[in-house]
Write a protein that holds these residues in place. Structure first.
Motif, PDB file in Angstrom:
ATOM      1  N   UNK A  30       0.839  -1.197   0.000  1.00  0.00           N
ATOM      2  CA  UNK A  30       0.000   0.000   0.000  1.00  0.00           C
ATOM      3  C   UNK A  30       0.872   1.245   0.000  1.00  0.00           C
ATOM      4  N   UNK A  31       0.496   2.228  -0.828  1.00  0.00           N
ATOM      5  CA  UNK A  31       1.160   3.531  -0.797  1.00  0.00           C
ATOM      6  C   UNK A  31       0.224   4.591  -1.370  1.00  0.00           C
ATOM      7  N   UNK A  32      -0.116   5.565  -0.537  1.00  0.00           N
ATOM      8  CA  UNK A  32      -0.852   6.753  -0.949  1.00  0.00           C
ATOM      9  C   UNK A  32      -2.104   6.456  -1.782  1.00  0.00           C
ATOM     10  N   UNK A  33      -2.972   5.587  -1.283  1.00  0.00           N
ATOM     11  CA  UNK A  33      -4.214   5.291  -1.992  1.00  0.00           C
ATOM     12  C   UNK A  33      -4.086   4.275  -3.105  1.00  0.00           C
ATOM     13  N   UNK A  34      -2.893   3.716  -3.266  1.00  0.00           N
ATOM     14  CA  UNK A  34      -2.644   2.692  -4.286  1.00  0.00           C
ATOM     15  C   UNK A  34      -2.325   1.369  -3.602  1.00  0.00           C
ATOM     16  N   UNK A  35      -2.988   0.317  -4.053  1.00  0.00           N
ATOM     17  CA  UNK A  35      -2.756  -1.004  -3.495  1.00  0.00           C
ATOM     18  C   UNK A  35      -2.346  -1.942  -4.611  1.00  0.00           C
ATOM     19  N   UNK A  36      -1.220  -2.612  -4.393  1.00  0.00           N
ATOM     20  CA  UNK A  36      -0.751  -3.635  -5.328  1.00  0.00           C
ATOM     21  C   UNK A  36      -0.955  -4.993  -4.661  1.00  0.00           C
ATOM     22  N   UNK A  37      -1.548  -5.919  -5.402  1.00  0.00           N
ATOM     23  CA  UNK A  37      -1.770  -7.284  -4.932  1.00  0.00           C
ATOM     24  C   UNK A  37      -1.043  -8.213  -5.893  1.00  0.00           C
ATOM     25  N   UNK A  38      -0.301  -9.157  -5.337  1.00  0.00           N
ATOM     26  CA  UNK A  38       0.437 -10.102  -6.187  1.00  0.00           C
ATOM     27  C   UNK A  38      -0.563 -10.900  -7.029  1.00  0.00           C
ATOM     28  N   UNK A  39      -0.390 -10.860  -8.325  1.00  0.00           N
ATOM     29  CA  UNK A  39      -1.372 -11.452  -9.234  1.00  0.00           C
ATOM     30  C   UNK A  39      -1.411 -12.977  -9.211  1.00  0.00           C
ATOM     31  N   UNK A  40      -0.382 -13.633  -8.702  1.00  0.00           N
ATOM     32  CA  UNK A  40      -0.329 -15.096  -8.728  1.00  0.00           C
ATOM     33  C   UNK A  40      -0.894 -15.759  -7.480  1.00  0.00           C
ATOM     34  N   UNK A  41      -1.651 -15.027  -6.679  1.00  0.00           N
ATOM     35  CA  UNK A  41      -2.282 -15.589  -5.489  1.00  0.00           C
ATOM     36  C   UNK A  41      -3.664 -16.140  -5.842  1.00  0.00           C
ATOM     37  N   UNK A  42      -4.186 -17.018  -4.978  1.00  0.00           N
ATOM     38  CA  UNK A  42      -5.565 -17.475  -5.154  1.00  0.00           C
ATOM     39  C   UNK A  42      -6.491 -16.306  -4.816  1.00  0.00           C
ATOM     40  N   UNK A  43      -7.731 -16.412  -5.211  1.00  0.00           N
ATOM     41  CA  UNK A  43      -8.705 -15.365  -4.907  1.00  0.00           C
ATOM     42  C   UNK A  43      -8.862 -15.193  -3.402  1.00  0.00           C
ATOM     43  N   UNK A  44      -8.840 -16.283  -2.670  1.00  0.00           N
ATOM     44  CA  UNK A  44      -8.948 -16.210  -1.207  1.00  0.00           C
ATOM     45  C   UNK A  44      -7.737 -15.506  -0.615  1.00  0.00           C
ATOM     46  N   UNK A  45      -6.540 -15.841  -1.092  1.00  0.00           N
ATOM     47  CA  UNK A  45      -5.330 -15.160  -0.610  1.00  0.00           C
ATOM     48  C   UNK A  45      -5.390 -13.672  -0.941  1.00  0.00           C
ATOM     49  N   UNK A  46      -5.853 -13.346  -2.145  1.00  0.00           N
ATOM     50  CA  UNK A  46      -5.958 -11.933  -2.547  1.00  0.00           C
ATOM     51  C   UNK A  46      -6.895 -11.178  -1.617  1.00  0.00           C
ATOM     52  N   UNK A  47      -8.000 -11.809  -1.218  1.00  0.00           N
ATOM     53  CA  UNK A  47      -8.942 -11.150  -0.305  1.00  0.00           C
ATOM     54  C   UNK A  47      -8.278 -10.852   1.039  1.00  0.00           C
ATOM     55  N   UNK A  48      -7.542 -11.807   1.571  1.00  0.00           N
ATOM     56  CA  UNK A  48      -6.860 -11.610   2.857  1.00  0.00           C
ATOM     57  C   UNK A  48      -5.807 -10.505   2.767  1.00  0.00           C
ATOM     58  N   UNK A  49      -5.037 -10.521   1.692  1.00  0.00           N
ATOM     59  CA  UNK A  49      -3.997  -9.509   1.494  1.00  0.00           C
ATOM     60  C   UNK A  49      -4.639  -8.138   1.295  1.00  0.00           C
ATOM     61  N   UNK A  50      -5.688  -8.070   0.483  1.00  0.00           N
ATOM     62  CA  UNK A  50      -6.360  -6.788   0.257  1.00  0.00           C
ATOM     63  C   UNK A  50      -6.935  -6.240   1.561  1.00  0.00           C
ATOM     64  N   UNK A  51      -7.510  -7.097   2.389  1.00  0.00           N
ATOM     65  CA  UNK A  51      -8.054  -6.632   3.669  1.00  0.00           C
ATOM     66  C   UNK A  51      -6.958  -5.982   4.520  1.00  0.00           C
ATOM     67  N   UNK A  52      -5.777  -6.600   4.545  1.00  0.00           N
ATOM     68  CA  UNK A  52      -4.680  -6.008   5.319  1.00  0.00           C
ATOM     69  C   UNK A  52      -4.219  -4.693   4.702  1.00  0.00           C
ATOM     70  N   UNK A  53      -4.099  -4.650   3.399  1.00  0.00           N
ATOM     71  CA  UNK A  53      -3.663  -3.405   2.753  1.00  0.00           C
ATOM     72  C   UNK A  53      -4.691  -2.295   2.953  1.00  0.00           C
TER      73      UNK A  53
END
Length: 153
Positions: A30-53
């Motif tokens: 996360x930086x200044x309103x921008x969130x990068x999520x690693x594209x090679x994660x499962x959808x469930x992993x992406x949700x967990x990572x996005x929640x933290x970001x």
């Protein structure tokens, strides 16, 4: 909460999936309103990572990459706690019990989180609430093993 729902609820942010494999172990940033999520994660992993970001978006001030600084570690924990509450929460634990989840794998699947995320959340709830806590008509016991009991009056 699903990855798609998190994205929709936060559409004002610039959330992008990119290749972060060149940065050892990094799943999101996360930086200044921008969130990068690693594209090679499962959808469930992406949700967990996005929640933290998202937790970082709403709670973090400044650059906290240096985790040797106690203030930065506190901000990291605050963002994670926000993610745990968003994705699981005490009521999620109760709902998993009501849904008759038999183990952590069942709970994680029901709550649409990874088993690792669920284990970390339960450990933080144990630290925050101690051996047990109450919500509505339920007692959640964290030690020695996770259990949920309905209170009868």
């Amino acid at each position: 909460m699903t990855y798609e729902k998190l994205q929709i609820q936060n559409e004002e942010l610039n959330i992008r999936e990119i290749d972060l494999s060149n940065i050892d172990g990094l799943k999101g940033f996360y930086m200044n309103g921008n969130i990068a999520i690693h594209k090679n994660l499962t959808t469930t992993e992406k949700a967990c990572v996005l929640a933290e970001e998202l937790g970082h978006h709403y709670t973090t001030v400044g650059n906290i990459l240096d985790q040797s600084d106690p203030s930065n570690r506190k901000q990291e924990l605050r963002a994670r706690l926000m993610a745990y509450d968003k994705m699981i929460g005490l009521i999620g634990i109760v709902r998993a019990y009501q849904h008759r989840c038999q183990n952590l794998t069942d709970m994680a699947e029901y709550l649409e989180v990874t088993a690792e995320f669920l284990k970390e959340a339960l450990e933080q709830y144990r630290r925050k609430y101690g051996q047990k806590t109450e919500i509505d008509n339920y007692i959640i016991i964290f030690e020695p093993h996770l259990a949920v009991m309905e209170r009868y009056e």
